[in-house]
Design a protein around this motif. Structure first.
Motif, PDB file in Angstrom:
ATOM      1  N   VAL A  88       0.862  -1.172   0.000  1.00 15.36           N
ATOM      2  CA  VAL A  88       0.000   0.000   0.000  1.00 15.36           C
ATOM      3  C   VAL A  88       0.905   1.231   0.000  1.00 15.36           C
ATOM      4  N   GLU A  89       0.691   2.140  -0.940  1.00 14.53           N
ATOM      5  CA  GLU A  89       1.616   3.243  -1.188  1.00 14.53           C
ATOM      6  C   GLU A  89       1.561   4.311  -0.095  1.00 14.53           C
ATOM      7  N   LEU A  90       2.752   4.828   0.267  1.00  4.10           N
ATOM      8  CA  LEU A  90       2.852   5.952   1.193  1.00  4.10           C
ATOM      9  C   LEU A  90       2.493   7.239   0.462  1.00  4.10           C
ATOM     10  N   MET A  91       1.544   8.011   1.008  1.00  4.40           N
ATOM     11  CA  MET A  91       1.180   9.320   0.452  1.00  4.40           C
ATOM     12  C   MET A  91       2.052  10.386   1.126  1.00  4.40           C
ATOM     13  N   ARG A  92       3.200  10.695   0.498  1.00  2.00           N
ATOM     14  CA  ARG A  92       4.210  11.530   1.156  1.00  2.00           C
ATOM     15  C   ARG A  92       3.708  12.942   1.431  1.00  2.00           C
ATOM     16  N   LEU A  93       2.874  13.500   0.530  1.00  6.85           N
ATOM     17  CA  LEU A  93       2.393  14.865   0.745  1.00  6.85           C
ATOM     18  C   LEU A  93       1.484  14.964   1.961  1.00  6.85           C
ATOM     19  N   SER A  94       0.911  13.856   2.382  1.00  2.30           N
ATOM     20  CA  SER A  94       0.027  13.850   3.552  1.00  2.30           C
ATOM     21  C   SER A  94       0.698  13.244   4.768  1.00  2.30           C
ATOM     22  N   SER A  95       2.013  13.037   4.706  1.00  4.04           N
ATOM     23  CA  SER A  95       2.688  12.276   5.759  1.00  4.04           C
ATOM     24  C   SER A  95       3.806  13.080   6.406  1.00  4.04           C
ATOM     25  N   SER A  96       4.140  12.658   7.643  1.00  2.00           N
ATOM     26  CA  SER A  96       5.286  13.198   8.383  1.00  2.00           C
ATOM     27  C   SER A  96       5.878  12.056   9.183  1.00  2.00           C
ATOM     28  N   ASP A  97       6.946  12.345   9.901  1.00  2.00           N
ATOM     29  CA  ASP A  97       7.548  11.282  10.712  1.00  2.00           C
ATOM     30  C   ASP A  97       6.590  10.802  11.793  1.00  2.00           C
ATOM     31  N   ASP A  98       5.755  11.727  12.291  1.00  7.56           N
ATOM     32  CA  ASP A  98       4.818  11.338  13.345  1.00  7.56           C
ATOM     33  C   ASP A  98       3.564  10.669  12.791  1.00  7.56           C
ATOM     34  N   ASP A  99       3.107  11.133  11.630  1.00  7.43           N
ATOM     35  CA  ASP A  99       1.859  10.611  11.063  1.00  7.43           C
ATOM     36  C   ASP A  99       2.066  10.304   9.586  1.00  7.43           C
ATOM     37  N   ALA A 100       1.950   9.038   9.231  1.00 13.86           N
ATOM     38  CA  ALA A 100       2.128   8.627   7.839  1.00 13.86           C
ATOM     39  C   ALA A 100       0.815   8.044   7.317  1.00 13.86           C
ATOM     40  N   PHE A 101       0.499   8.456   6.076  1.00 13.05           N
ATOM     41  CA  PHE A 101      -0.760   8.004   5.457  1.00 13.05           C
ATOM     42  C   PHE A 101      -0.441   7.130   4.261  1.00 13.05           C
ATOM     43  N   PHE A 102      -1.029   5.905   4.269  1.00 10.80           N
ATOM     44  CA  PHE A 102      -0.846   4.935   3.185  1.00 10.80           C
ATOM     45  C   PHE A 102      -2.218   4.681   2.551  1.00 10.80           C
ATOM     46  N   ALA A 103      -2.270   4.638   1.215  1.00 13.94           N
ATOM     47  CA  ALA A 103      -3.585   4.518   0.574  1.00 13.94           C
ATOM     48  C   ALA A 103      -3.512   3.668  -0.685  1.00 13.94           C
ATOM     49  N   ALA A 104      -4.625   2.963  -0.917  1.00  9.82           N
ATOM     50  CA  ALA A 104      -4.858   2.227  -2.170  1.00  9.82           C
ATOM     51  C   ALA A 104      -6.268   2.595  -2.606  1.00  9.82           C
ATOM     52  N   LEU A 105      -6.393   3.764  -3.252  1.00  9.34           N
ATOM     53  CA  LEU A 105      -7.718   4.320  -3.534  1.00  9.34           C
ATOM     54  C   LEU A 105      -8.483   3.527  -4.578  1.00  9.34           C
ATOM     55  N   SER A 106      -7.792   2.692  -5.361  1.00  5.21           N
ATOM     56  CA  SER A 106      -8.481   1.908  -6.393  1.00  5.21           C
ATOM     57  C   SER A 106      -8.710   0.464  -5.970  1.00  5.21           C
ATOM     58  N   SER A 107      -8.584   0.198  -4.686  1.00  8.50           N
ATOM     59  CA  SER A 107      -8.796  -1.168  -4.200  1.00  8.50           C
ATOM     60  C   SER A 107     -10.212  -1.620  -4.510  1.00  8.50           C
ATOM     61  N   ALA A 108     -10.353  -2.767  -5.128  1.00 10.52           N
ATOM     62  CA  ALA A 108     -11.668  -3.278  -5.543  1.00 10.52           C
ATOM     63  C   ALA A 108     -12.280  -4.076  -4.392  1.00 10.52           C
ATOM     64  N   TYR A 109     -12.996  -3.384  -3.541  1.00  7.07           N
ATOM     65  CA  TYR A 109     -13.627  -4.036  -2.389  1.00  7.07           C
ATOM     66  C   TYR A 109     -14.725  -4.991  -2.838  1.00  7.07           C
ATOM     67  N   GLU A 110     -14.789  -6.159  -2.215  1.00  7.46           N
ATOM     68  CA  GLU A 110     -15.834  -7.128  -2.496  1.00  7.46           C
ATOM     69  C   GLU A 110     -16.352  -7.700  -1.183  1.00  7.46           C
ATOM     70  N   ALA A 111     -17.673  -7.654  -1.005  1.00  8.66           N
ATOM     71  CA  ALA A 111     -18.276  -8.250   0.186  1.00  8.66           C
ATOM     72  C   ALA A 111     -18.024  -9.755   0.182  1.00  8.66           C
ATOM     73  N   GLY A 112     -17.759 -10.291   1.375  1.00 16.49           N
ATOM     74  CA  GLY A 112     -17.517 -11.725   1.510  1.00 16.49           C
ATOM     75  C   GLY A 112     -16.079 -12.129   1.259  1.00 16.49           C
ATOM     76  N   THR A 113     -15.234 -11.183   0.854  1.00 16.06           N
ATOM     77  CA  THR A 113     -13.826 -11.482   0.599  1.00 16.06           C
ATOM     78  C   THR A 113     -13.018 -11.373   1.900  1.00 16.06           C
ATOM     79  N   GLN A 114     -12.043 -12.286   2.081  1.00 15.40           N
ATOM     80  CA  GLN A 114     -11.179 -12.243   3.248  1.00 15.40           C
ATOM     81  C   GLN A 114     -10.079 -11.205   3.011  1.00 15.40           C
ATOM     82  N   TYR A 115      -9.926 -10.271   3.964  1.00 10.98           N
ATOM     83  CA  TYR A 115      -8.906  -9.227   3.859  1.00 10.98           C
ATOM     84  C   TYR A 115      -7.911  -9.363   5.008  1.00 10.98           C
ATOM     85  N   SER A 116      -6.652  -9.093   4.679  1.00 13.16           N
ATOM     86  CA  SER A 116      -5.596  -9.109   5.690  1.00 13.16           C
ATOM     87  C   SER A 116      -4.710  -7.899   5.470  1.00 13.16           C
TER      88      SER A 116
END
Length: 447
Positions: A88-116
């Protein structure tokens, strides 16, 4: 943001996490140094991990905030986050050493799927695993008015587009002076699609404006396990919901329009002739009244006709009844009434047509009332096929002599103007007269 500690089970609550997840989606980070319980945080677990699946907020989106709780620890931006084994990619413009934001905005969510979801940093890790829930969309179907009467119950109904949530949450709240006041709330089984806000509850709402009524499936939260995650670390998701705004006031009175129509405006006063009456009941927006609305039919003078049924129920806005003529000649006013509205139509009961046949082999045929006819036929009574002896058509008045064509008519049988056979003594015959409306009157007689 503050965070509440959670058990190692998936938890669902109604309405309390929505604002937090919206802030996550907007790019807000957690306050550095906060703890899951608002107090002591184990030194060995110095990172608060907050993930979200967009669900009803941003369908298909997935993101994780990793917040360093101790400045002496490694930068939160060095964390490695994966979703089902994919980085999952680090969003550097929204991140700092104290708070880091990681996002996968195109993740294809499916009900009933096992996520880890796994987070790894400085030799420590944390994992959150769960099965994705379904997101049945909720639509509030009632009330349709934006007004309610304080001290009267509010009847709420809603529907789901597909399936049902495990639970459903109904809340009433109001925002005043930038503070949200919860007025009423209840939790129901997800299969429920209606709810009543009690009259005793609404009696105190008269001083509020813009009361927000929400019906939603709540939120799900799944905790992280592992030596990297601080207490309160979890993945959240918001289930869909719907909302309406209500204001105190008298609900507007529905303006109904009732329209009565008769299939025929004239019947013979013979005690057997019938016609259909249809009463249509619609509001000012051309919406049909509720099915089963009772419509009462009556006649003036009373007894001039009979109804079957006297009281009919509407279906798709229409109520129908069969009117049977009485034996009294004259005009009868038919009235339909329902929901405080009524409409009337006049029905004329005319004298039954009387046919008189004179004597002889070529008798005179007369009738009363002496209205104009468009067709006259004479047949042998015992036969159908080939029984026609004489027929004329046109527009003619009483009387007519058998075999003699009036000047305003034409002979249609026998062909070529051939004279018809004379009537025989002792034989049975049938005369049929057809008026301008197509109504037929028959008379059988023996010559």
């Amino acid at each position: 943001m503050g965070h509440e500690s959670r058990s190692p089970q998936s938890m669902r609550v109604g309405g309390t996490l929505l604002a937090g997840i919206l802030l996550l989606l907007a790019g807000c980070s957690s306050d550095s140094g906060t703890t899951g319980s608002g107090g002591e945080e184990p030194a060995a677990a110095g990172y608060l991990i907050e993930g979200y699946f967009g669900g009803a907020v941003a369908e298909g989106g997935f993101g994780v905030w990793v917040s360093r709780l101790d400045p002496a620890l490694a930068s939160a931006q060095d964390c490695q986050v994966s979703l089902n084994g994919e980085p999952v990619e680090l969003m550097r413009l929204s991140s700092s050493d104290d708070d880091a934001f990681f996002a996968a905005l195109s993740s294809a969510y499916e009900a009933g799927t096992q996520y880890s979801i796994t987070a790894e940093l400085a030799g420590r890790s944390a994992t959150c695993s769960f099965t994705g829930p379904a997101y049945p969309w909720i639509t509030i179907t009632a009330p349709q008015s934006d007004l309610f009467v304080p001290g009267e119950a509010i009847e709420l109904t809603w529907e789901y587009d597909d399936g049902t949530p495990d639970q459903v949450y109904v809340e009433a709240s109001v925002t005043e002076q930038d503070e949200t006041l919860l007025l009423w709330t209840t939790q129901l089984d997800g299969a429920t699609t209606d709810c009543t806000i009690p009259a005793q509850t609404t009696s105190d709402w008269g001083g509020h404006a813009d009361i927000l009524i929400t019906v939603d499936g709540g939120e799900d939260a799944w905790p992280f396990a592992g030596d990297l995650a601080a207490t309160g670390s979890a993945v959240f998701t918001v289930l869909p919901g719907d909302a309406i705004i209500l204001n105190p006031g008298e609900a507007p009175q529905t303006e109904w329009t009732l329209t009565l129509s008769l299939d025929s405006s004239t019947l013979e006063a013979d005690g057997t002739s019938t016609t259909m009456a249809v009463a249509s009941l619609y509001d000012e927006f051309l919406r049909a009244c509720d099915d089963g609305t009772a419509v009462q039919f009556s006649a003036t003078p009373a007894g001039g006709v009979s109804f079957d049924p006297q009281t009919a129920e509407t279906l798709l806005g229409d109520a129908t009844t069969t009117i049977t003529a009485g034996s009294q000649v004259g005009t009868v006013t038919i009235t339909a009434a329902a929901l405080g509205e009524q409409d009337s139509a006049d029905l004329t009961l005319s004298a039954p047509l009387q046919i008189v046949v004179g004597s002889g082999a070529t008798p005179q045929v007369s009738w009363t009332p002496a209205e104009s006819m468009v067709e006259l036929l004479v047949r042998e009574a015992q036969l159908d096929v080939g029984s026609l002896l004489w027929s004329i058509t046109g527009l003619f008045d009483s009387p007519v002599t058998y075999g003699t064509v009036p000047g305003s008519a034409a002979q249609t049988w026998p062909l070529l103007g051939v004279a018809p056979s004379s009537l025989e003594s002792g034989a049975d015959y049938r005369i049929l007269l057809v008026d301008a409306l197509g109504d037929t009157t028959a008379l059988e007689f023996t010559r």
